[in-house]
Design a protein around this motif. Structure first.
Motif, short mmCIF file in Angstrom:
data_model
loop_
_atom_site.label_atom_id
_atom_site.label_comp_id
_atom_site.label_asym_id
_atom_site.label_seq_id
_atom_site.Cartn_x
_atom_site.Cartn_y
_atom_site.Cartn_z
N TRP A 215 -4.38 -13.63 -56.48
CA TRP A 215 -4.74 -12.23 -56.14
C TRP A 215 -6.17 -11.63 -56.03
N ASP A 216 -6.93 -12.24 -56.94
CA ASP A 216 -8.52 -11.92 -56.93
C ASP A 216 -9.05 -12.42 -55.64
N SER A 217 -8.57 -13.47 -54.80
CA SER A 217 -9.24 -13.81 -53.65
C SER A 217 -8.87 -12.79 -52.82
N VAL A 218 -7.62 -12.36 -52.69
CA VAL A 218 -7.44 -11.42 -51.77
C VAL A 218 -8.20 -10.08 -51.99
N ASP A 219 -8.11 -9.57 -53.25
CA ASP A 219 -8.77 -8.37 -53.68
C ASP A 219 -10.35 -8.66 -53.15
N ASP A 220 -10.76 -9.53 -53.41
CA ASP A 220 -12.35 -9.83 -53.30
C ASP A 220 -12.54 -9.71 -51.68
N ALA A 221 -11.43 -9.79 -50.67
CA ALA A 221 -11.66 -9.96 -49.16
C ALA A 221 -11.84 -8.25 -48.79
N TYR A 222 -11.50 -7.33 -49.74
CA TYR A 222 -11.47 -6.08 -49.33
C TYR A 222 -12.99 -5.49 -49.49
N ASP A 223 -13.82 -6.47 -49.91
CA ASP A 223 -15.22 -6.07 -50.24
C ASP A 223 -16.14 -6.86 -48.99
N ASP A 224 -15.29 -7.51 -48.25
CA ASP A 224 -15.93 -8.53 -47.38
C ASP A 224 -14.82 -8.84 -46.12
N PHE A 225 -14.53 -7.59 -45.50
CA PHE A 225 -13.44 -7.68 -44.61
C PHE A 225 -13.72 -8.91 -43.43
N PRO A 226 -12.66 -9.44 -42.68
CA PRO A 226 -12.86 -10.56 -41.90
C PRO A 226 -13.33 -9.84 -40.73
N GLU A 227 -14.49 -10.59 -39.90
CA GLU A 227 -15.11 -9.81 -38.71
C GLU A 227 -14.13 -10.01 -37.40
N SER A 228 -13.48 -10.78 -37.27
CA SER A 228 -12.85 -11.05 -36.06
C SER A 228 -11.68 -11.79 -36.08
N SER A 229 -10.66 -11.48 -34.99
CA SER A 229 -9.34 -11.75 -34.99
C SER A 229 -9.29 -13.37 -35.14
N GLU A 230 -10.26 -14.05 -34.63
CA GLU A 230 -10.51 -15.46 -34.65
C GLU A 230 -10.44 -15.98 -36.31
N GLN A 231 -10.73 -15.20 -37.25
CA GLN A 231 -10.68 -15.52 -38.70
C GLN A 231 -9.41 -15.34 -39.33
N ILE A 232 -8.62 -14.46 -38.57
CA ILE A 232 -7.21 -14.03 -39.14
C ILE A 232 -6.39 -15.32 -38.38
N ILE A 233 -6.52 -15.65 -37.23
CA ILE A 233 -5.78 -16.73 -36.61
C ILE A 233 -5.87 -17.97 -37.35
N HIS A 234 -7.26 -18.26 -37.65
CA HIS A 234 -7.78 -19.55 -38.21
C HIS A 234 -8.53 -19.23 -39.69
N PRO A 235 -7.71 -18.97 -40.46
CA PRO A 235 -8.21 -18.60 -41.93
C PRO A 235 -9.27 -19.40 -42.60
N GLU A 236 -9.08 -20.82 -42.14
CA GLU A 236 -10.31 -21.75 -42.55
C GLU A 236 -11.56 -21.41 -42.17
N ARG A 237 -11.66 -20.43 -41.03
CA ARG A 237 -13.14 -19.92 -40.42
C ARG A 237 -13.68 -18.72 -41.24
N TYR A 238 -12.74 -18.25 -42.14
CA TYR A 238 -13.13 -17.03 -43.04
C TYR A 238 -13.71 -17.48 -44.38
N PRO A 239 -14.73 -16.97 -44.89
CA PRO A 239 -15.53 -16.09 -44.16
C PRO A 239 -16.83 -16.60 -43.39
N ASP A 240 -17.01 -17.77 -43.21
CA ASP A 240 -18.30 -18.54 -42.83
C ASP A 240 -18.72 -18.43 -41.28
N GLU A 241 -17.44 -18.41 -40.34
CA GLU A 241 -17.86 -18.49 -39.20
C GLU A 241 -17.72 -17.23 -38.51
#
Length: 436
Positions: A256-282
């Motif tokens: 859950w720490d990893s999920v909580d941390d994402a609230y400080d670094d929101f995904p930038e694109s729907s691409e990152q949601i569809i392909h989680p491996e591209r978050y947060p670097d792409e």
């Protein structure tokens, strides 16, 4: 935020009024100096409550069900509520009278959604979104209050999944963040992919324990057939479909720490949601669209927009380029991943106007030349499906009888594809002069 974080859960029906815990409830359980996780409003997460839901719930029963649900959400999510939450139930008619949710849509938005081939010239974006939201929203959270939207609010029952989903939003608001305004549509549904995905992930795990590990009160899901723009609904529903998988992938990485941390670094694109491996670097590519319009045409409204991978998928699915059954090919969720759109790297859409005439320039960038070629071919196929006449090597004309009746210039250059739209073939050059 162009796409606000709201609890849209597909075709659920809720009713009843749930009260916050009463003032006679102690702040902590016996033997504790502070409020422990898994205890709320006088109930532990594994307590039984005496509720007969066959004829609805009275105020005391509803209070007990809500308090225990909050304790169970704490147990699942490993976060603690700071304060109680009020819950209001309104009719669907009242919800529409209040103006629904989100913002009003303008002529600028009409061009954006026309460019996606989801809202034609025979309607407008405001009406189209109103139809989708008005028939499918069953609850939302705002300012420590939950509003449940019921087809019949006089039926005093509680839709358990919706209540759990909205209570999770309350927990997010108290301990994390529901997000901040985003600059583009795609960034908005990406942020919602985290927020709504988290709420649906918790909701699914709550429901999975009902009947086996936990005794659960309240009703399950009910479905109702409604009429709405299916392609537009697919865009609206995206965070609820792919968001839980994204959250699950984050939790697998670091709990859950990893999920909580994402609230400080929101995904930038729907691409990152569809392909989680591209978050947060792409991150999305910056696609520039130079202004090459003539004096009579101008950019207007809110500037530029980014459509994104998920919405482009909806474009091709809604217009029969992606087979209908592809959407249902993943048993866990809708499947928004398709070769036509998987190679998306970024896009920029710019609406133009000249008096009462409208057009747009849509620049896209792709990961590889092959990805750009596949998108280009699929887009031309879409034009062909709308009955377009090929006027020249890169120019097409959809007849006026079609709701998307306009002229289009479609040019691929390596990894980029640029689309220019205007009312007539002659006006294309005025909207965006080509470069040799």
């Amino acid at each position: 935020m162009r796409f606000p974080a709201l609890a849209v859960v597909c075709l659920l029906v809720v009713a009843g009024c749930v009260a916050p815990p009463g003032s006679d409830v102690p702040d902590t359980p016996p033997g504790y100096d502070e409020d422990p996780t898994g205890w709320e409003g006088g109930y532990w997460y594994d307590d039984n409550v005496s509720v007969d839901a066959s004829d609805g719930m009275d105020r005391t029963e509803r209070r007990a069900v809500t308090s225990r649900a909050m304790a169970r959400i704490e147990r699942i999510r490993n976060l603690e509520y700071d304060r109680s939450v009020s819950v209001e139930v309104i009719s669907r008619d009242r919800f529409r009278e209040r103006g629904g949710i989100g913002r009003g849509y303008t002529e600028w938005d009409d061009q954006v959604w026309e460019a996606t081939f989801l809202v034609g010239e025979n309607t407008d974006a405001d009406d189209a979104f109103g139809e989708v939201y008005g028939g499918s929203v069953v609850g939302y959270y705002v300012d420590d209050s939950i509003v449940l939207v019921a087809d019949d609010p006089d039926e005093v029952s509680v839709d358990r999944p919706t209540l759990v989903h909205e209570l999770t939003h309350a927990l997010q608001a108290q301990q994390l963040s529901l997000g901040t305004p985003t600059s583009t549509h795609d960034a908005g549904i990406a942020a919602n992919g985290l927020v709504e995905g988290d709420a649906n992930y918790v909701m699914d795990r709550y429901e999975g324990r009902c009947g086996s590990e936990w005794d659960c009160a309240g009703s399950g899901r009910a479905s109702t057939e409604r009429s709405y723009n299916r392609g537009l609904f697919l865009v609206v529903f995206f965070p609820y479909s792919d968001g839980p998988e994204f959250v699950g992938q984050l939790r697998d990485r670091g709990g859950w720490d990893s999920v909580d941390d994402a609230y400080d670094d929101f995904p930038e694109s729907s691409e990152q949601i569809i392909h989680p491996e591209r978050y947060p670097d792409e991150s999305p590519a910056n696609v520039t669209v130079p202004d090459r319009s003539s004096a009579e045409w101008e950019r207007f409204g809110d500037g530029t927009e980014t459509v994104g991978e998920a919405t482009l998928y909806a474009t091709f699915w809604h217009n029969d380029i992606v087979p209908e059954d592809h959407l249902y090919s993943d048993e866990r969720r809708y499947n928004y991943s398709h070769p036509i759109t998987d190679g998306w790297a970024g896009d920029t859409l710019v609406p133009y106007r000249s008096g009462d005439s409208f057009g747009y320039v849509f620049g896209t960038r792709w990961d590889t030349d092959a990805d750009a070629r596949e998108f280009h071919e699929a887009y031309v196929e879409l034009l062909d499906e709308r009955g377009a006449e090929r006027v020249s090597a890169d120019t097409y004309r959809i007849p006026e009888s079609d709701s998307f009746g306009d002229a289009f210039r479609v040019v691929r250059d390596g990894r980029t594809v640029r689309i220019v739209n205007a009312p007539t073939v002659e006006a294309l050059e005025s909207v965006h002069e080509p470069r040799s």
